[in-house]
Design a protein around this motif. Structure first.
Motif, mmCIF file in Angstrom:
data_model
loop_
_atom_site.group_PDB
_atom_site.id
_atom_site.type_symbol
_atom_site.label_atom_id
_atom_site.label_comp_id
_atom_site.label_asym_id
_atom_site.label_seq_id
_atom_site.Cartn_x
_atom_site.Cartn_y
_atom_site.Cartn_z
ATOM 1 N N THR A 91 0.994 -1.147 -0.119
ATOM 2 C CA THR A 91 0.121 -0.157 -0.016
ATOM 3 C C THR A 91 0.922 1.145 -0.067
ATOM 4 N N ALA A 92 0.458 2.353 -0.674
ATOM 5 C CA ALA A 92 1.187 3.459 -0.690
ATOM 6 C C ALA A 92 0.229 4.766 -0.889
ATOM 7 N N VAL A 93 0.781 5.896 -0.682
ATOM 8 C CA VAL A 93 -0.012 7.083 -1.179
ATOM 9 C C VAL A 93 0.536 7.816 -2.211
ATOM 10 N N ILE A 94 0.060 7.965 -3.095
ATOM 11 C CA ILE A 94 0.554 9.025 -4.426
ATOM 12 C C ILE A 94 0.289 10.403 -3.941
ATOM 13 N N ASP A 95 1.265 11.215 -3.999
ATOM 14 C CA ASP A 95 0.909 12.595 -3.649
ATOM 15 C C ASP A 95 1.707 13.564 -4.743
ATOM 16 N N VAL A 96 0.597 14.746 -5.281
ATOM 17 C CA VAL A 96 1.202 15.601 -6.107
ATOM 18 C C VAL A 96 0.844 16.903 -5.880
ATOM 19 N N ALA A 97 1.770 17.904 -6.111
ATOM 20 C CA ALA A 97 1.152 19.268 -5.723
ATOM 21 C C ALA A 97 0.439 19.709 -6.857
ATOM 22 N N PHE A 98 -0.538 20.451 -6.231
ATOM 23 C CA PHE A 98 -1.774 21.064 -7.242
ATOM 24 C C PHE A 98 -1.030 21.777 -8.553
ATOM 25 N N ASP A 99 0.140 22.459 -8.142
ATOM 26 C CA ASP A 99 0.606 23.125 -9.458
ATOM 27 C C ASP A 99 1.329 22.187 -10.354
ATOM 28 N N GLN A 100 1.520 21.072 -10.005
ATOM 29 C CA GLN A 100 2.264 20.004 -10.828
ATOM 30 C C GLN A 100 1.280 19.162 -11.588
ATOM 31 N N THR A 101 0.078 19.232 -11.743
ATOM 32 C CA THR A 101 -0.920 18.473 -12.259
ATOM 33 C C THR A 101 -0.922 18.505 -13.968
ATOM 34 N N GLY A 102 -0.279 19.388 -14.463
ATOM 35 C CA GLY A 102 -0.457 19.603 -15.775
ATOM 36 C C GLY A 102 -1.747 19.886 -16.435
ATOM 37 N N GLY A 103 -2.714 20.338 -15.663
ATOM 38 C CA GLY A 103 -4.174 20.495 -16.044
ATOM 39 C C GLY A 103 -4.797 19.032 -16.203
ATOM 40 N N PHE A 104 -4.198 18.004 -15.631
ATOM 41 C CA PHE A 104 -4.854 16.719 -15.482
ATOM 42 C C PHE A 104 -6.002 16.686 -14.340
ATOM 43 N N ASP A 105 -7.100 16.042 -14.685
ATOM 44 C CA ASP A 105 -8.250 16.256 -13.766
ATOM 45 C C ASP A 105 -7.806 15.103 -12.659
ATOM 46 N N LEU A 106 -7.432 15.295 -11.672
ATOM 47 C CA LEU A 106 -7.045 14.258 -10.694
ATOM 48 C C LEU A 106 -8.222 13.873 -9.786
ATOM 49 N N ALA A 107 -9.044 14.721 -9.737
ATOM 50 C CA ALA A 107 -10.152 14.553 -8.672
ATOM 51 C C ALA A 107 -11.056 13.400 -9.658
ATOM 52 N N GLY A 108 -11.121 13.613 -10.943
ATOM 53 C CA GLY A 108 -11.751 12.567 -11.739
ATOM 54 C C GLY A 108 -11.362 11.057 -11.738
#
Length: 133
Positions: A91-108
């Motif tokens: 198990t793990a947690v993936i963490d990405v800063a909001f300004d590093q998403t490249g416009g990708f809809d991560l919430a989706g």
């Protein structure tokens, strides 16, 4: 030497090898790889896993994210070593800063936005591996 999802390195003229196996977790944004490093023995058609040397997660994707709170384990499928089958899980947690998403809809795709402007997603992976007869 790479053969699909396995790397093998011979460590002695006899038939003892180090074998690294893995499977990927891929959600379309992040790729996290769950590795197990094994000490294996083979002679002719006989083969066995002597021990598990390490089990761990690694970030293998192109995105700017980290793998945090990583836990990984490999256990004998027979309850003892040597064996011919192991189960690998993590198990793990993936963490990405909001300004590093490249416009990708991560919430989706299941990420949650934290109060510190990071997207986080808990992941898990498991697989079995058989070596020898």
């Amino acid at each position: 030497m790479k053969d699909n999802n396995y790397f093998t390195r011979e460590i002695a003229p006899a038939a003892t090898d180090i074998k690294t196996i893995y499977q990927d977790y891929n959600d379309g944004f992040a790729i996290a790889r769950l590795y197990a490093v094994l000490s294996v023995y083979s002679s002719g058609s006989f083969g066995q896993i002597n021990s598990v040397l390490d089990t761990y997660w690694a970030n293998v994707g192109d995105g700017v994210y980290t793998i945090e709170d990583a836990h990984a384990n490999s256990v004998s499928g027979t309850g003892k070593f040597p064996t011919n089958k192991i189960s690998v899980s993590g198990t793990a947690v993936i963490d990405v800063a909001f300004d590093q998403t490249g416009g990708f809809d991560l919430a989706g795709i299941g990420y949650s936005l934290t109060t510190s402007n990071h997207f986080r997603k808990a992941i898990q992976k498991g697989y079995t591996y058989t070596y020898g007869n």
